[in-house]
Motif scaffolding. Structure first.
Motif, mmCIF file in Angstrom:
data_model
loop_
_atom_site.group_PDB
_atom_site.id
_atom_site.type_symbol
_atom_site.label_atom_id
_atom_site.label_comp_id
_atom_site.label_asym_id
_atom_site.label_seq_id
_atom_site.Cartn_x
_atom_site.Cartn_y
_atom_site.Cartn_z
ATOM 1 N N ASP A 173 41.400 22.320 -13.093
ATOM 2 C CA ASP A 173 41.273 20.918 -13.479
ATOM 3 C C ASP A 173 42.087 20.705 -14.771
ATOM 4 O OD1 ASP A 173 40.542 18.483 -14.541
ATOM 5 O OD2 ASP A 173 38.411 18.712 -14.055
ATOM 6 N N PRO A 174 43.330 20.195 -14.633
ATOM 7 C CA PRO A 174 44.198 20.064 -15.812
ATOM 8 C C PRO A 174 43.661 19.075 -16.849
ATOM 9 C CG PRO A 174 45.439 19.726 -13.758
ATOM 10 C CD PRO A 174 43.992 19.806 -13.394
ATOM 11 N N TYR A 175 42.885 18.066 -16.441
ATOM 12 C CA TYR A 175 42.382 17.081 -17.408
ATOM 13 C C TYR A 175 41.469 17.767 -18.433
ATOM 14 C CZ TYR A 175 40.100 12.978 -19.398
ATOM 15 O OH TYR A 175 39.622 12.031 -20.275
ATOM 16 N N TRP A 176 40.539 18.592 -17.962
ATOM 17 C CA TRP A 176 39.578 19.257 -18.844
ATOM 18 C C TRP A 176 40.013 20.660 -19.247
ATOM 19 C CZ3 TRP A 176 36.032 16.443 -21.139
ATOM 20 C CH2 TRP A 176 35.529 15.305 -20.506
ATOM 21 N N HIS A 177 41.204 21.078 -18.820
ATOM 22 C CA HIS A 177 41.662 22.453 -19.056
ATOM 23 C C HIS A 177 40.632 23.467 -18.547
ATOM 24 C CE1 HIS A 177 44.402 21.057 -22.617
ATOM 25 N NE2 HIS A 177 44.863 20.688 -21.449
ATOM 26 N N ILE A 178 40.263 23.314 -17.278
ATOM 27 C CA ILE A 178 39.395 24.319 -16.627
ATOM 28 C C ILE A 178 40.343 25.296 -15.943
ATOM 29 C CG2 ILE A 178 37.501 24.743 -15.009
ATOM 30 C CD1 ILE A 178 36.840 22.846 -17.438
ATOM 31 N N PRO A 179 40.406 26.554 -16.441
ATOM 32 C CA PRO A 179 41.488 27.455 -16.023
ATOM 33 C C PRO A 179 41.281 28.072 -14.648
ATOM 34 C CG PRO A 179 40.016 28.589 -17.507
ATOM 35 C CD PRO A 179 39.490 27.176 -17.417
ATOM 36 N N THR A 180 42.382 28.576 -14.104
ATOM 37 C CA THR A 180 42.356 29.247 -12.801
ATOM 38 C C THR A 180 41.631 30.588 -12.895
ATOM 39 O OG1 THR A 180 44.526 28.273 -12.496
ATOM 40 C CG2 THR A 180 43.885 29.942 -10.907
ATOM 41 N N ASN A 181 41.767 31.263 -14.053
ATOM 42 C CA ASN A 181 41.082 32.568 -14.191
ATOM 43 C C ASN A 181 40.548 32.738 -15.612
ATOM 44 O OD1 ASN A 181 44.336 33.218 -14.146
ATOM 45 N ND2 ASN A 181 43.317 34.311 -15.810
ATOM 46 N N PHE B 79 27.410 16.854 -38.077
ATOM 47 C CA PHE B 79 26.707 16.937 -36.791
ATOM 48 C C PHE B 79 26.293 18.395 -36.548
ATOM 49 C CE2 PHE B 79 26.492 16.776 -32.143
ATOM 50 C CZ PHE B 79 25.932 15.527 -31.931
ATOM 51 N N GLU B 80 25.102 18.605 -35.992
ATOM 52 C CA GLU B 80 24.689 19.992 -35.724
ATOM 53 C C GLU B 80 25.482 20.563 -34.558
ATOM 54 O OE1 GLU B 80 20.483 21.692 -34.743
ATOM 55 O OE2 GLU B 80 20.366 20.275 -36.430
ATOM 56 N N TYR B 81 26.014 21.768 -34.707
ATOM 57 C CA TYR B 81 26.863 22.296 -33.639
ATOM 58 C C TYR B 81 26.720 23.803 -33.498
ATOM 59 C CZ TYR B 81 30.013 23.848 -37.393
ATOM 60 O OH TYR B 81 30.539 24.453 -38.507
ATOM 61 N N THR B 82 27.169 24.307 -32.345
ATOM 62 C CA THR B 82 27.168 25.747 -32.092
ATOM 63 C C THR B 82 28.614 26.217 -31.904
ATOM 64 O OG1 THR B 82 27.089 25.409 -29.719
ATOM 65 C CG2 THR B 82 24.963 25.604 -30.850
ATOM 66 N N GLU B 83 28.801 27.532 -31.886
ATOM 67 C CA GLU B 83 30.146 28.076 -31.621
ATOM 68 C C GLU B 83 30.648 27.630 -30.253
ATOM 69 O OE1 GLU B 83 29.287 32.248 -32.237
ATOM 70 O OE2 GLU B 83 30.200 32.182 -34.237
ATOM 71 N N LYS B 84 29.709 27.552 -29.320
ATOM 72 C CA LYS B 84 30.074 27.117 -27.961
ATOM 73 C C LYS B 84 30.615 25.681 -27.974
ATOM 74 C CE LYS B 84 27.429 26.434 -23.763
ATOM 75 N NZ LYS B 84 26.172 26.786 -23.093
ATOM 76 N N ASP B 85 29.999 24.804 -28.787
ATOM 77 C CA ASP B 85 30.497 23.418 -28.881
ATOM 78 C C ASP B 85 31.934 23.410 -29.395
ATOM 79 O OD1 ASP B 85 28.055 22.266 -28.122
ATOM 80 O OD2 ASP B 85 27.297 22.371 -30.183
ATOM 81 N N VAL B 86 32.200 24.244 -30.417
ATOM 82 C CA VAL B 86 33.558 24.289 -30.994
ATOM 83 C C VAL B 86 34.539 24.805 -29.946
ATOM 84 C CG1 VAL B 86 35.026 25.312 -32.772
ATOM 85 C CG2 VAL B 86 32.700 24.618 -33.347
ATOM 86 N N SER B 87 34.153 25.849 -29.237
ATOM 87 C CA SER B 87 35.042 26.442 -28.231
ATOM 88 C C SER B 87 35.391 25.403 -27.158
ATOM 89 C CB SER B 87 34.337 27.659 -27.612
ATOM 90 O OG SER B 87 35.099 28.183 -26.574
ATOM 91 N N LYS B 88 34.394 24.662 -26.697
ATOM 92 C CA LYS B 88 34.638 23.658 -25.639
ATOM 93 C C LYS B 88 35.538 22.532 -26.143
ATOM 94 C CE LYS B 88 30.687 22.334 -23.993
ATOM 95 N NZ LYS B 88 29.214 22.167 -23.866
ATOM 96 N N LEU B 89 35.287 22.080 -27.368
ATOM 97 C CA LEU B 89 36.104 20.983 -27.910
ATOM 98 C C LEU B 89 37.549 21.452 -28.145
ATOM 99 C CD1 LEU B 89 36.096 18.038 -28.967
ATOM 100 C CD2 LEU B 89 35.587 18.969 -31.242
ATOM 101 N N ALA B 90 37.697 22.673 -28.698
ATOM 102 C CA ALA B 90 39.044 23.214 -28.959
ATOM 103 C C ALA B 90 39.839 23.303 -27.656
ATOM 104 C CB ALA B 90 38.929 24.590 -29.608
ATOM 105 N N ARG B 91 39.153 23.656 -26.574
ATOM 106 C CA ARG B 91 39.805 23.787 -25.256
ATOM 107 C C ARG B 91 40.501 22.501 -24.842
ATOM 108 N NH1 ARG B 91 35.597 23.512 -21.901
ATOM 109 N NH2 ARG B 91 36.439 21.591 -21.047
ATOM 110 N N LEU B 92 39.986 21.355 -25.286
ATOM 111 C CA LEU B 92 40.588 20.070 -24.885
ATOM 112 C C LEU B 92 41.948 19.854 -25.546
ATOM 113 C CD1 LEU B 92 37.462 17.725 -24.922
ATOM 114 C CD2 LEU B 92 38.406 19.072 -23.053
#
Ligand code: PMV
Length: 324
Positions: free
Chosen positions: A21-29, A121-134
């Motif tokens: 999914d190129p819009y959300w950068h969901i990778p092939t592998n 805003f309260e955040y986790t490492e996972k939140d940062v990783s997901k946002l950075a991916r965009l």
């Protein structure tokens, strides 16, 4: 509040290339990376009603495609957090930008982290990783020290990276053969090669098979297997990029010269492996005992423009000195 974050670039040992999914950068592998301590982006950001989302990189106002990607990330950050104030951002890289040493990974990693931190805003490492991916897929791996594993997932919520190993003694020698920005962005090249290269699916299958092997090799400090898989991944990646039929290739003569040099090093008993991302630079993986000898020999090569040697780096983190 004004905040500053420092983030390291990261180098893929198992390569991300292509999106389901190129819009959300969901990778092939899935992919696995190592953080590069010597290659850093530093980003200061402040929210304020007087600002209008001006963003500077190395003191130049960012425009065009780079700014579109920042706007995309900002737009989603605002949706996720309901925090709508405009921003002023300044960022500096201590290494060449957009030349295939993952400046987008450290840049978007730092931006995602500093946005959450400055908003309060309260955040986790996972939140940062997901946002950075965009901003850039590889940026999902930047928050962690040492080695990170990006789990491909199936949607925005399930596609993020986790830490798999603390920094160790491996060294990465970045051999720079060209300092100008690459002509085709990695995002564009991966989307083209998904449609056009006959080897795209095989590369993804090999990468998927390499993931458990790499995790085991990292757990066992098995440098030979780590290097061997990383070099195979680079060869497979460039087999895909070089076969779109459009003449896209990130290699130059210097890239080939260094690849040969590394293979010769191994034949003569020095354990070293190469890997290459979407650019002409060659990154050499080696052990600390061989680092200075390899650098000395590299300096003699014809096409070398610069050499940056790096220890395995830290994760993105907040620092107290600001850029403005
Ligand atoms: O994150 P992007 O869009 O710059 O793509 C990165 C692609 C590679 O560097 C070649 C591989 C990777 O996993 O980092």
């Amino acid at each position: 509040m004004k905040c500053t974050v420092k983030a390291c670039s990261n180098l893929a040992l198992i390569k991300y290339w292509g999106n389901v999914d190129p819009y959300w950068h969901i990778p092939t592998n899935d992919s696995i990376s190592v953080s590069l301590g010597s290659l850093q982006s530093t980003t200061t950001l402040e929210f304020g009603s007087d600002y209008s989302d001006e963003c500077y990189l190395n003191e130049k106002l960012i425009s065009g495609e780079g700014y579109d990607r920042i706007k995309f990330l900002l737009q989603h950050f605002r949706k996720f957090t309901d925090f709508h104030d405009p921003v002023l951002m300044q960022s500096v890289n201590n290494f060449p930008t957009a030349a295939g040493i993952a400046s987008s990974a450290s840049g978007f990693g730092a931006l995602a982290h500093v946005l959450y931190e400055a908003s309060g805003f309260e955040y986790t490492e996972k939140d940062v990783s997901k946002l950075a991916r965009l901003g850039s897929g590889s940026a999902a791996r930047t928050i962690y020290p040492g080695y990170a594993h990006w789990l491909k997932g199936i949607d925005h919520d399930s596609s993020f990276a986790i830490k798999i190993k603390d920094p160790d003694e491996m060294r990465v020698i970045v051999s720079i053969t060209e300092k100008s920005a690459k002509p085709v962005s990695s995002f564009e090249a991966m989307e083209l090669s998904k449609d056009l290269s006959p080897f795209f699916a095989q590369k993804a299958e090999h990468s998927t098979n390499h993931i458990p092997q790499m995790i085991e090799a990292l757990a066992n400090d098995d440098f030979s297997t780590i290097g061997d898989i990383a070099q195979k991944e680079a060869n497979n990646l460039h087999a895909v990029i070089n076969t779109t039929g459009l003449g896209i290739s990130y290699w130059n003569v210097g890239t080939l010269e260094i690849m040969k040099f590394v293979n010769l090093l191994r034949e003569s008993g020095t354990e070293a492996y190469y890997t290459i991302d979407a650019g002409p630079q060659v990154k050499i993986l080696c052990l600390p005992k061989d680092e200075s000898g390899i650098i000395q020999e590299l300096e003699e090569l014809h096409y070398i423009k610069d050499i940056i040697s790096s220890k395995v780096g830290y994760g993105s983190h907040v620092v107290s000195s600001h850029l403005f």
